[in-house]
Design a protein around this motif. Sequence first.
Motif, mmCIF file in Angstrom:
data_model
loop_
_atom_site.group_PDB
_atom_site.id
_atom_site.type_symbol
_atom_site.label_atom_id
_atom_site.label_comp_id
_atom_site.label_asym_id
_atom_site.label_seq_id
_atom_site.Cartn_x
_atom_site.Cartn_y
_atom_site.Cartn_z
ATOM 1 N N UNK A 4 0.823 -1.206 0.000
ATOM 2 C CA UNK A 4 0.000 0.000 0.000
ATOM 3 C C UNK A 4 0.853 1.250 0.000
ATOM 4 N N UNK A 5 1.961 1.184 0.737
ATOM 5 C CA UNK A 5 2.895 2.311 0.744
ATOM 6 C C UNK A 5 3.496 2.517 -0.644
ATOM 7 N N UNK A 6 3.833 1.427 -1.326
ATOM 8 C CA UNK A 6 4.369 1.537 -2.687
ATOM 9 C C UNK A 6 3.356 2.197 -3.621
ATOM 10 N N UNK A 7 2.083 1.861 -3.438
ATOM 11 C CA UNK A 7 1.041 2.416 -4.302
ATOM 12 C C UNK A 7 0.940 3.936 -4.189
ATOM 13 N N UNK A 8 1.345 4.464 -3.036
ATOM 14 C CA UNK A 8 1.272 5.915 -2.857
ATOM 15 C C UNK A 8 2.145 6.659 -3.864
ATOM 16 N N UNK A 9 3.110 5.952 -4.460
ATOM 17 C CA UNK A 9 3.945 6.586 -5.485
ATOM 18 C C UNK A 9 3.092 7.048 -6.664
ATOM 19 N N UNK A 10 2.042 6.274 -6.964
ATOM 20 C CA UNK A 10 1.158 6.645 -8.063
ATOM 21 C C UNK A 10 -0.018 7.498 -7.608
ATOM 22 N N UNK A 11 -0.070 7.774 -6.320
ATOM 23 C CA UNK A 11 -1.113 8.659 -5.793
ATOM 24 C C UNK A 11 -0.565 10.076 -5.628
ATOM 25 N N UNK A 12 0.536 10.197 -4.908
ATOM 26 C CA UNK A 12 1.095 11.520 -4.653
ATOM 27 C C UNK A 12 2.529 11.676 -5.094
ATOM 28 N N UNK A 13 2.981 10.830 -6.022
ATOM 29 C CA UNK A 13 4.366 10.894 -6.487
ATOM 30 C C UNK A 13 4.530 11.713 -7.757
ATOM 31 N N UNK A 14 5.785 11.860 -8.170
ATOM 32 C CA UNK A 14 6.115 12.698 -9.332
ATOM 33 C C UNK A 14 5.487 12.185 -10.619
ATOM 34 N N UNK A 15 5.347 10.866 -10.735
ATOM 35 C CA UNK A 15 4.789 10.277 -11.951
ATOM 36 C C UNK A 15 3.376 9.750 -11.726
ATOM 37 N N UNK A 16 2.757 10.206 -10.642
ATOM 38 C CA UNK A 16 1.455 9.681 -10.257
ATOM 39 C C UNK A 16 0.279 10.316 -10.976
ATOM 40 N N UNK A 17 -0.895 9.819 -10.607
ATOM 41 C CA UNK A 17 -2.120 10.221 -11.293
ATOM 42 C C UNK A 17 -2.513 11.671 -11.002
ATOM 43 N N UNK A 72 -8.237 13.640 -21.169
ATOM 44 C CA UNK A 72 -7.275 12.766 -20.494
ATOM 45 C C UNK A 72 -7.009 13.256 -19.073
ATOM 46 N N UNK A 73 -6.968 14.572 -18.886
ATOM 47 C CA UNK A 73 -6.789 15.100 -17.535
ATOM 48 C C UNK A 73 -7.897 14.647 -16.605
ATOM 49 N N UNK A 74 -9.118 14.633 -17.114
ATOM 50 C CA UNK A 74 -10.253 14.191 -16.301
ATOM 51 C C UNK A 74 -10.184 12.687 -16.041
ATOM 52 N N UNK A 75 -9.763 11.931 -17.051
ATOM 53 C CA UNK A 75 -9.619 10.482 -16.840
ATOM 54 C C UNK A 75 -8.580 10.193 -15.761
ATOM 55 N N UNK A 76 -7.520 10.998 -15.733
ATOM 56 C CA UNK A 76 -6.484 10.775 -14.723
ATOM 57 C C UNK A 76 -7.040 10.967 -13.308
ATOM 58 N N UNK A 77 -8.007 11.851 -13.148
ATOM 59 C CA UNK A 77 -8.651 11.998 -11.835
ATOM 60 C C UNK A 77 -9.384 10.716 -11.452
ATOM 61 N N UNK A 78 -9.981 10.064 -12.450
ATOM 62 C CA UNK A 78 -10.632 8.777 -12.184
ATOM 63 C C UNK A 78 -9.599 7.722 -11.816
ATOM 64 N N UNK A 79 -8.442 7.780 -12.460
ATOM 65 C CA UNK A 79 -7.364 6.848 -12.108
ATOM 66 C C UNK A 79 -6.877 7.105 -10.684
ATOM 67 N N UNK A 80 -6.823 8.376 -10.313
ATOM 68 C CA UNK A 80 -6.412 8.727 -8.953
ATOM 69 C C UNK A 80 -7.349 8.073 -7.938
#
Length: 424
Positions: A22-35, A61-69
Amino acid sequence: MYHHVKKLMYTVRVDEPDPRFGNMLLEQFGGANGELAAAMQYSIQGLNCEDPARKDLLMDIGTEELSHLEVVGTLARLHLKPLKFGREAAEADPLIAIAGGGGVNLFNSQGNPWTADYLKITGELDVDLRSNIAAEARAKIVYERLIDFCDDAGTKDALQFLMTREITHMKSFAAALDSMGKPRFSIGRIAPTEKLVDQYFNDSTGKGDHGEIDTRGPWNEGDAWEVVEAPAFQDMRQDLSGAESPAIHPESSYGTDPEGLQEVLLDQLHDLLHAEKQLLKALPKMVKAARTTRLQELFQLHLQETELQVDRLTECFRLLEAPARAKPCKGMMGLLEEGQEVIKEGAKKEDVPSDLALIGAAQKVEHYEISGYICARNLAQQLHMSAISQLLGLSLAEEQNADQLLDQVSRTLMSVPAMPAPIE
């Protein structure tokens, strides 16, 4: 306008929660290359984009990325859930367990807070599209590594979906870039220095401890490439060995005789001077014809700017030691004649249609002047006439600003306040 639907873009299932993952997943939540970074980058680029078609792409695509977030956040929350209840699990990541209550927050996997520094926004559409392609590629690799480290089947399915969408977005951004029809290395407005742009500096020389050697490939040989060996020691090497080596080309070369370029510059300045003097006569009529106060104020302001622009052009002629003689500008004459017809026809119209037609005529004039100033300024830059280039740049900025202000007034006049239609 955003609207949240209480349904994930991809259904999330976590059978075996793993707080460390779960901690690793935070990279795609609040990381430099995240959603979140992707959503903000594309959406802000979209807000700044003047191209309606590609603006739509960026906002989609910007809106879709919010859904990915939302998907990533849900995955992370489910994996981090044990931190809420167990001391042993909480010790795995005290920051999340104690400060965050065992839930997600805008941190990356190392606990560093999200920052707007992650965003790559230049305001140049083609440059931004290249950044977006690279961003999607980096995100794809992050998802790939997360999949490799994941043991939960349901989580892997969701990550596979998210990873695949990164490639989809890359394809869309690449197609949008290609459809602009710009050469690959045509970046910005100012051309690179000829010859220098094709020189490869061999700045890493010798043989390394692990067998590293100087190599040649399509990145430094063939086509127009010219290799400059060890530029820092070029003079010393020639003195010692007498060997010839390609010299660095630091100065731009003229495509023609500088005198010929100066003649073209003078011709452009004569044209601009006549155009501005004609506009000085036309603007008071446009002020009088405008119905709305804001449009009247803009025309009055531009009248003052035009007076300054005439003074700047006169100064350019002085610097060139040439007479400030206006050359009949048929282009401006035609535009102003058309504008006079718009004023005449506008007298029969309602306020809004009349002003919109007047703005259209005024923007045609602005675009004509903008192109003239760009051409003249570029010629001055090529001739290394910095004082003239600066004077022309000031006038160019005023013309571009006037065009933007007219556009704002036009949009205001065309807008009709209304409630959005209900979503079914």
